[in-house]
Design an enzyme around this catalytic site. Structure first.
Site, PDB file in Angstrom:
ATOM      1  N   LEU A  27       0.915  -1.153  -0.018  1.00 36.44           N
ATOM      2  CA  LEU A  27      -0.098   0.187   0.087  1.00 36.44           C
ATOM      3  C   LEU A  27       0.895   1.272  -0.170  1.00 36.44           C
ATOM      4  O   LEU A  27       1.260   1.763   1.165  1.00 36.44           O
ATOM      5  CB  LEU A  27      -0.843   0.038   1.294  1.00 36.44           C
ATOM      6  CG  LEU A  27      -1.916   1.133   1.346  1.00 36.44           C
ATOM      7  CD1 LEU A  27      -2.871   1.380   0.242  1.00 36.44           C
ATOM      8  CD2 LEU A  27      -2.505   1.182   2.856  1.00 36.44           C
ATOM      9  N   ALA A  28       1.150   1.652  -1.211  1.00 32.11           N
ATOM     10  CA  ALA A  28       2.076   3.065  -1.523  1.00 32.11           C
ATOM     11  C   ALA A  28       1.304   4.135  -0.953  1.00 32.11           C
ATOM     12  O   ALA A  28       0.194   4.189  -1.394  1.00 32.11           O
ATOM     13  CB  ALA A  28       2.701   2.836  -2.699  1.00 32.11           C
ATOM     14  N   HIS A  29       1.876   4.885  -0.318  1.00 32.75           N
ATOM     15  CA  HIS A  29       1.203   6.466  -0.083  1.00 32.75           C
ATOM     16  C   HIS A  29       2.135   7.286   0.376  1.00 32.75           C
ATOM     17  O   HIS A  29       3.519   6.912   0.899  1.00 32.75           O
ATOM     18  CB  HIS A  29       0.219   6.278   1.021  1.00 32.75           C
ATOM     19  CG  HIS A  29       0.622   5.474   2.514  1.00 32.75           C
ATOM     20  ND1 HIS A  29       0.884   4.269   2.530  1.00 32.75           N
ATOM     21  CD2 HIS A  29       0.968   6.151   3.602  1.00 32.75           C
ATOM     22  CE1 HIS A  29       1.433   4.025   3.695  1.00 32.75           C
ATOM     23  NE2 HIS A  29       1.348   5.075   4.296  1.00 32.75           N
ATOM     24  N   ALA A  30       2.005   8.561   0.236  1.00 30.64           N
ATOM     25  CA  ALA A  30       2.910   9.644   1.092  1.00 30.64           C
ATOM     26  C   ALA A  30       1.932  10.471   2.007  1.00 30.64           C
ATOM     27  O   ALA A  30       0.758  10.243   1.924  1.00 30.64           O
ATOM     28  CB  ALA A  30       3.705  10.450  -0.193  1.00 30.64           C
TER      29      ALA A  30
END
Lengths: 136, 91
Positions: free
Chosen positions: A52-55
């Site tokens: 779960l990629a996020h910034a």
């Protein structure tokens, strides 16, 4: 579906580009998602084979959104954590995304859904099981 | 009992972790705990106030030295893993 990626940065880019193409995030957001993994390691690998990629939420995000890229072959996100399915999550602020994130977590807690995600050879079954979170 | 769920930024992975800690606590019938989702930096400052820090195995080393009990989890989506880890400490 079948996105080509040789490393985690390309894998995150494949998912992030879907957000950018949809007009939901700026290209800078992709770079920020990659930086999170560079700095803090593969903790975004939330289940075997699934990241779960996020910034950080904010300026580079125009609309709350979750996109999915299923890779042609798994890539190492660090420490041997292999990933085949990359979600890219973008949020405009700290709180507004929590409902859809909860929905996604509830779906991915189901082993059968994870199996569909990691073994499907076409996108239709994945779209069916994840319709409620991927939307649009 | 104050529990903090920690991820890198305090809003993605840690929110999933927080939800699953709450589910695990319910299944253990453990009452009276609050759970917050925070980022690593915030956790360092909160660490002295919290009783327990739950995080991922990658981030646990960044939290060394806190007085709170630290529990590290392999996969934040895995409610069974979280429930077992909490049961070991709480029950």
């Amino acid at each position: 579906m079948g996105a080509a990626a040789n490393n985690f940065a390309e894998a995150i880019t494949a998912a992030g580009e879907l957000l950018v193409e949809a007009g939901h995030a700026k290209p800078e957001y992709i770079r920020a998602m990659i930086q999170v993994v560079e700095e803090l390691g593969p903790y975004i690998v939330i289940a075997d084979g699934i990241a779960l990629a996020h910034a950080a939420p904010g300026d580079n995000v125009m609309k709350n959104s979750i996109a999915l890229a299923v890779l042609e072959k798994s890539v190492d996100f660090g420490s041997g954590k292999m990933v085949k399915a990359v979600f890219a999550m973008a949020a405009t602020d700290h709180d507004s995304h929590i409902e859809s994130l909860g929905d996604l977590a509830a779906l991915l807690a189901d082993a059968q859904i994870r199996t569909v995600l990691l073994t499907a050879v076409e996108s239709q079954p994945i779209e069916l099981v994840l319709a409620s979170v991927l939307g649009e | 009992m104050r529990i903090v769920a920690v991820c890198g930024l305090g809003y993605g992975t840690s929110v999933i972790l927080k939800n699953n800690i709450e589910k695990a606590l319910r299944s253990l019938h453990f009452e009276g705990a609050t759970v917050e989702a925070v980022g690593v930096a915030e956790a360092r400052s909160l660490g002295t106030l919290a009783n327990m820090v739950v995080t991922t195995e990658e981030l646990a080393p960044l939290l060394e030295g806190l007085t709170a009990k630290i529990i590290s989890i392999r996969h934040v989506i895995d409610i069974d893993e979280i429930t077992k880890a909490l049961a070991k400490v709480l029950l």
